[in-house]
Every structure is written in C-alpha cells, then in structure tokens.
Scaffold this active site. Structure first.
Site, mmCIF file in Angstrom:
data_model
loop_
_atom_site.group_PDB
_atom_site.id
_atom_site.type_symbol
_atom_site.label_atom_id
_atom_site.label_comp_id
_atom_site.label_asym_id
_atom_site.label_seq_id
_atom_site.Cartn_x
_atom_site.Cartn_y
_atom_site.Cartn_z
ATOM 1 C CB SER A 87 -8.705 -0.142 -0.166
ATOM 2 O OG SER A 87 -8.586 1.193 -0.599
ATOM 3 C CG HIS A 191 -9.830 1.542 -5.213
ATOM 4 N ND1 HIS A 191 -8.473 1.402 -5.092
ATOM 5 C CD2 HIS A 191 -10.342 1.540 -3.952
ATOM 6 C CE1 HIS A 191 -8.165 1.303 -3.804
ATOM 7 N NE2 HIS A 191 -9.281 1.393 -3.093
#
Length: 305
Positions: A87, A191
């Site tokens: 991430s 996400h």
C-alpha cells in the site's frame, strides 16, 4: 537474492520514531521534510497517541518518513535485488528504487494522505482482517456482504473493506473455515471504490513529477509484476488507492526471483510475519528500532559473501 520491503498503514505505533531520531542527522532530515509538507513528523512520531497517528493524513507521511530513515541507516543501496511496498509502502519503495526523490515521495504521500482522508470522511467505512479459511470461499463471502477484498495478503490473511455496517455484518458472520475476524484501526475503506475521489486528486499531483526508471526490480502490489519504467510505477501508485493490494502475488514473485532474504523497513513486523508463513525457510529481518540494524547487517554480510 535480498528483497527490501516497506510496510503499509496500520504498522505505526505511538512513539515508534523516537529511537530513529537519535541517529546522526535523522532529526535534521525529518525537520526538513516536516517543513516541506507542513506536518510535524517528529511530534507525531514521538509524542502523539494512537488516535492521532491513526489519522490517514498523518499516518501515511509518517510511515514513508520512517521507512526512508531506516533505509538510509542500512548504509547500502546495492545489496538488494528487488524492492516492494505494501500500500503506502510502495511510495517508500519507489523512493528507494530511485523512481522518486525523497522530497517528491514525501510531497506525494502528503497529498495521498489528505486525499484519502477526505474521501474516507464521506461515508463511515472501515477494514477488517479475516484470518484463515480458503481464499475463494472468503472472497465469495465478502462479496456476498458487499465488501471488497482490499488486501489479499497471502499466508491465510485477507483484509475486507466497506461501510461500517458491512464490517459489522462480517464480524457477526465470519466466512466458513476462517478462524476469526479482526477489525482494524484504520480510518477508511482503503483500496476500494470509496477512494475514487483520491485517485482524481493524485492524477493531478503526479503531473509535476519527473519519475526515473527503477534502479532495481520494483515489484508492484497491483499484480505482483516487476515494473520497469518510472511512468508505470507512478501510474500504479495513483490507481492503487482504489484497487486491491495483492501482496500474495508479490510474495509469489519474490519466490520466482529466488529470494533468499528479506529486510522490512521501519516500522517492521507485519510483512516479516507474512513472509515467515508464506516463504518458509527464507530469513526475514524487521527493522522495529535501530537495535535491529545489526541483524540486518548480518544478513547483508551473508549475502555479500
């Protein structure tokens, strides 16, 4: 082959930056980054409580700054054959690989954190880790509840993301075969489609960047592929905020590349744990404090021989 990895949001803990600021020149570097992005990184990394550093706009720059400090403390840029980040850790990885300068990485992550925090404020959302169970069964259960499998981490861990109501439904009705569901201390459904406004913000921000091609293998957590151009790395950094993280595929690529050791940057531990379960027999060192640098140095020395 050594792989350097950088953790994502949720790895931060109160005061974790304190010992790193005692390294020569570290406090000055952090002060300069703080002035550049308008955020007192030293304060948040040493004195702020858990709720303060849970704030997405704070946590993300803090993690990248910590990763860059610990990478510099390793004292080498040639020992690693590949780099990857989970991430927001992909921004740290991009800086280490030479795609972005440290200043551009901090500026970009500041914009990313603010944009994702703003997107998260629209609807009450969250994330929860599902531990254990068959991947296909878990994913199907999440989709039935309207949740997104936002992080498919491998080693029996999938992180779901969605509205607060959907997360509550998952906690009350865990997938068949899974051991437990753990709500995560994050401030949004990262996400997923909930982050679409942040994508638009980042598309504008990258227009000012001049990325270089990676100086070593850069493994993308979009699909586990090795990315060879700076332009592609940056495009993936933009799109990943609203798309799932496939850390399972990254670890598969590490194995295909012949990984023989892993070093996780500060605040390490999460990715080390996943590697120990998915890449059995591969030594992994997590940099939690500067005291861990000796263990990393020993691993580097073994590979140098």
């Amino acid at each position: 082959m050594l792989v350097l990895v950088a953790p994502g949001q949720g790895a931060q803990t109160p005061g974790f930056l304190t010992p790193w600021l005692e390294l020569p020149g570290a406090a000055e570097r952090v002060a300069g980054w703080s002035d550049a992005i308008g955020l007192d990184l030293a304060h948040y990394g040493t004195k702020a409580d858990a709720d303060e550093i849970r704030d997405t706009a704070v946590a993300q720059p803090l993690l990248v700054a910590a990763g860059l400090l610990s990478a510099s403390a390793l004292g080498t840029t040639t020992a690693f054959g590949a780099v990857a980040g989970h991430s927001v850790g992909e921004i740290t990885a991009a800086a280490y690989a030479g795609v972005l300068s440290e200043d551009d990485a901090l500026s970009f992550v500041r914009t990313r954190g603010l944009g994702m925090a703003e997107a998260a404020a629209v609807t009450e959302t969250g994330m929860a880790a599902v531990l254990g169970g068959d991947r296909d069964v878990v994913v199907a259960h999440l989709e039935k509840l309207g949740l997104t499998p936002a992080n498919i981490n491998g080693a029996g861990q999938i992180v779901a993301a969605g509205t607060a109501e959907q997360i509550a439904a998952l906690v009350a009705d865990k997938p068949e075969g899974s051991m437990k569901v753990v709500a995560l201390k994050v401030a949004g459904a990262f996400h997923t489609h909930h982050m679409a406004p942040a994508v638009a913000t980042l598309e504008k921000a990258v227009e000012a960047l001049d990325p270089a091609d990676p100086a070593l293998k850069y493994v993308s957590n979009k699909d586990g592929r090795v990315v060879t151009t700076g332009a592609d790395v940056v495009a993936r950094l933009v799109g990943q905020v609203a798309n799932p993280v496939r850390w399972d595929l990254c670890m598969e690529t590490f194995a295909e590349l012949g990984v023989t050791g892993i070093v996780e940057l500060c605040p390490g531990g999460t990715l080390q744990g996943l590697a120990k379960r998915a890449l059995k027999g591969v030594p992994a060192v997590a940099l939690k404090t500067p005291d861990d640098l000796d263990k990393a140095a020993a691993l580097l020395a073994e590979h140098a021989v």
